[in-house]
Design an enzyme around this catalytic site. Structure first.
Site, PDB file in Angstrom:
ATOM      1  CD  GLU A  60      -1.827  -2.493   1.431  1.00 27.47           C
ATOM      2  OE1 GLU A  60      -0.611  -2.722   1.658  1.00 27.47           O
ATOM      3  OE2 GLU A  60      -2.667  -3.137   0.927  1.00 27.47           O
ATOM      4  CG  HIS A 129     -11.264  -7.453   5.855  1.00 23.62           C
ATOM      5  ND1 HIS A 129     -10.283  -7.768   6.584  1.00 23.62           N
ATOM      6  CD2 HIS A 129     -10.991  -7.658   4.837  1.00 23.62           C
ATOM      7  CE1 HIS A 129      -9.439  -8.845   5.911  1.00 23.62           C
ATOM      8  NE2 HIS A 129      -9.947  -8.581   4.630  1.00 23.62           N
TER       9      HIS A 129
END
Lengths: 326, 55
Positions: A60, A129
């Site tokens: 990321e 998540h």
């Protein structure tokens, strides 16, 4: 006019932006060949080619850093971070570079990038998540933080974000990715950033929410209406910069305010709104500002998730505290 | 070489000290392409409260 879900509207906006502007690029994990884990970029690699829709490594920080570089060199990258829970390695690139590149170079370099991420809970996902940490990004000078609450809003706000000359963090409430379908005109029209939207007018109470919490908030407004209480529902949409005049104007009319956020209570963005109401709207208030929020815990795993998530009953309880305050 | 570097350093220092300080409101310049309405009040407050100073 075709109907679309929120995630379909995101895809429509991305396709439109890429068709209109060849400098728009998409990058992220699984965004190309797989079309994105939520299918937000489905078909775009076929339409626009692998040069403009790029699958990245599982890194990321690299995704964000490459986006900063691309933006500084005249591209408009739209980077996807697969889940908000994976966004934290990106913060260095956002804080140290994207948000301040214009400032550091006194305008010589700019950073027109968009960082998209599905965010929020309510889908029974494993750890990492279901994050709602939008307040972290709202704290960074030089960024915009935008959260759509409907398909139409997602289309128009994402187009605006891509066209904006400054970096935007665009957080997509994945719980409502497919919950609602509504007509979305693929006409290339952007919706205004830095603007709250009044979803429902009312004179008795102001309910302020963003993202998926607008669903529970509107349901609470419906329930209150059945009791003769007319609540005004405001969708913040752009958390930063905040359209505080819209909220103040509503509270001036109603005198009572409930702020609804999925994020943990402490340090959440609702705190900022409540503080500004105290600073600039105190004389309008007939009751203390109420906040409905997630608990100050890690988002629990699926079996306890429903106990964490603010629901209609909790919004109604807060509304009644505001309405019944002597 | 050392004398040359020292000279360059001194020249750069003098150039900096001779450069007028920017007004405090300069911190709001180049924050966004256009300063959002939400920040204009802060800029106005700073402009009203501060006098320019060297430093």
């Amino acid at each position: 006019m075709a109907e679309a879900t929120l995630v379909e509207a995101v895809r429509m906006a991305l396709a439109r932006a890429m068709a209109d502007d060849e400098t728009v690029l998409i990058l992220g994990e699984d965004v190309g060949l797989d079309g994105g884990v939520f299918r937000a970029t489905d078909g775009l690699i076929k339409a626009f080619g692998a040069e403009r829709v790029r699958d990245t490594p599982l890194a990321e920080g690299v995704i964000a850093g490459v986006s900063v570089g691309l933006a500084a060199q005249g591209f408009r990258p739209v980077a996807e971070i697969q889940f908000m829970g994976f966004i934290y390695p990106v913060i260095d690139q956002l804080v140290s570079h994207a948000s301040r590149l214009r400032n550091r170079t006194r305008g010589r370099l700019t950073c027109p990038m968009v960082l998209r991420a599905p965010y929020g809970g309510g889908i029974g996902a494993p750890e990492h998540h279901s994050e709602s940490t939008e307040a972290l990004f709202a704290h960074i000078p030089g960024l915009r933080v935008v959260i759509p609450s409907s398909p139409e809003r997602a289309y128009g706000l994402l187009l605006a974000a891509i066209r904006d000359p400054d970096p935007v963090v665009f957080l997509e409430p994945k719980r409502i990715y497919r919950a609602v379908k509504e007509e979305v005109a693929d006409d290339g029209r952007a919706q205004p950033l830095d603007t709250c939207f009044v979803l429902r007018e009312g004179a008795d109470l102001t309910l302020v929410a963003w993202g998926a919490m607008t669903v529970e908030t509107l349901a609470a407004a419906d329930a209150l209406a059945a009791e003769g209480v007319e609540a005004e529902v405001i969708d913040v949409a752009t958390l930063k910069p905040l359209d505080m005049p819209a909220i103040l104007s509503s509270v001036e009319k109603t005198g009572r305010c409930v702020i609804v956020q999925e994020a943990p209570l402490t340090g959440g963005f609702g705190s900022e709104i409540a503080a500004r109401l105290a600073e600039h709207g105190l004389l309008s208030l007939l009751a203390p500002v109420q906040r409905v929020a997630g608990y100050d815990t890690v988002m629990p795993l699926p079996r306890l998730e429903k106990h964490y998530m603010p629901d209609v009953d909790r919004v109604l309880a807060a509304a009644r505290r505001a309405l019944e305050f002597a | 070489m050392v004398e040359g570097c020292a000279g360059k350093g001194e020249a750069a220092t003098e150039e900096y000290l001779a450069t007028a300080a920017q007004p405090p409101t300069a911190m709001f310049d180049h924050l966004y392409a256009e300063l959002p309405a939400d920040l204009r009040g802060q800029r106005q407050d700073l402009a009203a409260a501060r006098e320019p100073s060297d430093g």
